[in-house]
Design a protein around this motif. Structure first.
Motif, PDB file in Angstrom:
ATOM      1  N   ASP A 175       1.244  -0.970   0.165  1.00 31.95           N
ATOM      2  CA  ASP A 175       0.022   0.211  -0.315  1.00 31.95           C
ATOM      3  C   ASP A 175       0.613   1.408   0.045  1.00 31.95           C
ATOM      4  N   VAL A 176       2.308   0.985  -0.605  1.00 29.48           N
ATOM      5  CA  VAL A 176       2.956   2.262  -0.265  1.00 29.48           C
ATOM      6  C   VAL A 176       3.684   2.330  -2.298  1.00 29.48           C
ATOM      7  N   MET A 177       3.225   3.784  -2.350  1.00 29.36           N
ATOM      8  CA  MET A 177       3.415   3.975  -3.393  1.00 29.36           C
ATOM      9  C   MET A 177       5.031   5.103  -4.118  1.00 29.36           C
ATOM     10  N   THR A 178       5.525   4.881  -4.604  1.00 28.56           N
ATOM     11  CA  THR A 178       7.043   5.854  -4.563  1.00 28.56           C
ATOM     12  C   THR A 178       7.068   6.273  -5.510  1.00 28.56           C
ATOM     13  N   VAL A 179       6.696   7.610  -5.747  1.00 25.88           N
ATOM     14  CA  VAL A 179       7.027   8.383  -6.651  1.00 25.88           C
ATOM     15  C   VAL A 179       8.368   8.623  -7.326  1.00 25.88           C
ATOM     16  N   LEU A 180       8.296   8.176  -8.760  1.00 27.35           N
ATOM     17  CA  LEU A 180       9.807   8.319  -8.918  1.00 27.35           C
ATOM     18  C   LEU A 180      10.385   9.895  -9.670  1.00 27.35           C
ATOM     19  N   HIS A 181       9.607  10.053 -10.581  1.00 31.75           N
ATOM     20  CA  HIS A 181       9.415  11.289 -11.921  1.00 31.75           C
ATOM     21  C   HIS A 181       8.060  11.910 -12.089  1.00 31.75           C
ATOM     22  N   THR A 182       8.429  12.851 -12.065  1.00 32.47           N
ATOM     23  CA  THR A 182       7.475  14.060 -12.829  1.00 32.47           C
ATOM     24  C   THR A 182       7.870  14.270 -14.423  1.00 32.47           C
ATOM     25  N   ILE A 183       7.508  14.283 -15.037  1.00 33.64           N
ATOM     26  CA  ILE A 183       7.788  14.530 -17.020  1.00 33.64           C
ATOM     27  C   ILE A 183       6.910  15.115 -17.363  1.00 33.64           C
ATOM     28  N   VAL A 184       6.831  16.455 -18.025  1.00 28.96           N
ATOM     29  CA  VAL A 184       6.218  16.968 -19.076  1.00 28.96           C
ATOM     30  C   VAL A 184       7.240  17.100 -19.787  1.00 28.96           C
ATOM     31  N   VAL A 237       5.699   7.430  -1.115  1.00 25.75           N
ATOM     32  CA  VAL A 237       7.634   8.063  -1.313  1.00 25.75           C
ATOM     33  C   VAL A 237       7.879   8.649  -1.517  1.00 25.75           C
ATOM     34  N   PRO A 238       8.070  10.139  -1.534  1.00 29.49           N
ATOM     35  CA  PRO A 238       8.366  11.009  -2.861  1.00 29.49           C
ATOM     36  C   PRO A 238       9.526  11.529  -2.813  1.00 29.49           C
ATOM     37  N   LEU A 239       9.920  10.535  -3.859  1.00 31.57           N
ATOM     38  CA  LEU A 239      11.690  10.802  -3.974  1.00 31.57           C
ATOM     39  C   LEU A 239      11.834  11.493  -5.694  1.00 31.57           C
ATOM     40  N   CYS A 240      10.607  12.424  -5.901  1.00 26.76           N
ATOM     41  CA  CYS A 240      10.817  12.451  -7.036  1.00 26.76           C
ATOM     42  C   CYS A 240      11.034  14.787  -6.672  1.00 26.76           C
ATOM     43  N   PRO A 241      12.223  15.070  -7.151  1.00 25.48           N
ATOM     44  CA  PRO A 241      12.027  16.731  -6.242  1.00 25.48           C
ATOM     45  C   PRO A 241      10.617  17.621  -6.815  1.00 25.48           C
ATOM     46  N   TYR A 242       9.745  16.766  -7.951  1.00 30.92           N
ATOM     47  CA  TYR A 242       8.181  18.077  -8.255  1.00 30.92           C
ATOM     48  C   TYR A 242       7.736  17.423  -7.422  1.00 30.92           C
ATOM     49  N   MET A 243       7.525  16.721  -6.956  1.00 27.13           N
ATOM     50  CA  MET A 243       6.480  16.062  -5.470  1.00 27.13           C
ATOM     51  C   MET A 243       6.610  16.485  -4.175  1.00 27.13           C
ATOM     52  N   LEU A 244       7.582  16.038  -4.087  1.00 27.72           N
ATOM     53  CA  LEU A 244       8.708  17.135  -2.936  1.00 27.72           C
ATOM     54  C   LEU A 244       7.695  18.763  -2.945  1.00 27.72           C
ATOM     55  N   ALA A 245       8.188  19.088  -4.106  1.00 24.81           N
ATOM     56  CA  ALA A 245       8.671  20.793  -3.447  1.00 24.81           C
ATOM     57  C   ALA A 245       6.791  21.177  -3.773  1.00 24.81           C
ATOM     58  N   PHE A 246       6.130  19.989  -4.511  1.00 25.48           N
ATOM     59  CA  PHE A 246       4.592  20.241  -4.338  1.00 25.48           C
ATOM     60  C   PHE A 246       3.622  19.895  -2.751  1.00 25.48           C
ATOM     61  N   LEU A 247       4.365  19.285  -2.602  1.00 23.94           N
ATOM     62  CA  LEU A 247       4.128  18.717  -1.154  1.00 23.94           C
ATOM     63  C   LEU A 247       4.522  19.866   0.531  1.00 23.94           C
ATOM     64  N   LYS A 248       5.659  20.286  -0.318  1.00 23.81           N
ATOM     65  CA  LYS A 248       5.726  21.626   0.667  1.00 23.81           C
ATOM     66  C   LYS A 248       4.833  22.724   0.253  1.00 23.81           C
ATOM     67  N   LYS A 249       4.965  23.160  -0.938  1.00 27.75           N
ATOM     68  CA  LYS A 249       3.151  23.829  -0.994  1.00 27.75           C
ATOM     69  C   LYS A 249       2.141  23.346  -0.265  1.00 27.75           C
ATOM     70  N   HIS A 250       1.528  22.587  -0.109  1.00 26.05           N
ATOM     71  CA  HIS A 250       0.241  22.026   0.237  1.00 26.05           C
ATOM     72  C   HIS A 250       0.606  21.233   1.117  1.00 26.05           C
ATOM     73  N   PRO A 251       0.774  21.429   1.973  1.00 29.39           N
ATOM     74  CA  PRO A 251       0.604  20.586   3.602  1.00 29.39           C
ATOM     75  C   PRO A 251      -0.474  19.916   3.873  1.00 29.39           C
ATOM     76  N   ALA A 252      -1.259  20.537   2.954  1.00 26.07           N
ATOM     77  CA  ALA A 252      -2.585  19.411   3.457  1.00 26.07           C
ATOM     78  C   ALA A 252      -2.283  17.492   3.089  1.00 26.07           C
ATOM     79  N   TYR A 253      -1.748  17.377   2.083  1.00 29.33           N
ATOM     80  CA  TYR A 253      -1.124  16.770   1.752  1.00 29.33           C
ATOM     81  C   TYR A 253       0.124  14.972   2.746  1.00 29.33           C
ATOM     82  N   GLN A 254       0.066  16.700   3.629  1.00 30.63           N
ATOM     83  CA  GLN A 254       2.006  15.788   4.169  1.00 30.63           C
ATOM     84  C   GLN A 254       0.822  14.364   5.130  1.00 30.63           C
ATOM     85  N   HIS A 255       0.019  14.296   5.749  1.00 32.01           N
ATOM     86  CA  HIS A 255      -0.160  13.328   6.496  1.00 32.01           C
ATOM     87  C   HIS A 255       0.004  11.434   5.306  1.00 32.01           C
ATOM     88  N   LEU A 256      -0.505  11.937   3.765  1.00 38.46           N
ATOM     89  CA  LEU A 256      -0.321  10.998   3.246  1.00 38.46           C
ATOM     90  C   LEU A 256       1.434  10.055   3.036  1.00 38.46           C
TER      91      LEU A 256
END
Length: 95
Positions: free
Chosen positions: A32-41, A70-89
């Motif tokens: 039940d753990v998703m590790t986010v590796l990359h965000t590519i646009v 588990v947010p390994l992706c730099p974009y996801m890490l930055a997104f989580l810092k801007k959106h603390p409501a998702y920190q519980h995940l």
């Protein structure tokens, strides 16, 4: 208009296609753990909010499925810092 974002579990990606170009978030699952590796646009699609829309979609999916992140992706890490409501995940509160 919100982009249509699909979960493509066979490819381990959440993805959206705009103007024939595909943006995606790559992940791996373990239980039940998703590790986010990359965000590519693709460069042609940058600046349209696709990374943010996909990140929000992934986080809402994790919430609905009662999964952890588990947010390994730099974009996801930055997104989580801007959106603390998702920190519980975040597993082990790495962010």
């Amino acid at each position: 208009m919100e982009p249509e974002i699909i979960n493509n579990p066979a490819a381990h990606k959440f993805e959206t296609t705009v103007e024939g170009k595909t943006a995606f978030i790559q992940f791996k699952l373990r239980g039940d753990v998703m590790t986010v590796l990359h965000t590519i646009v693709p460069e042609e699609l940058e600046g349209r909010g696709l990374a943010a829309a996909m990140s929000t979609h992934v986080l809402k999916y994790l919430e609905a499925e009662k999964m952890q992140l588990v947010p390994l992706c730099p974009y996801m890490l930055a997104f989580l810092k801007k959106h603390p409501a998702y920190q519980h995940l975040v597993k082990n509160k790495l962010v």
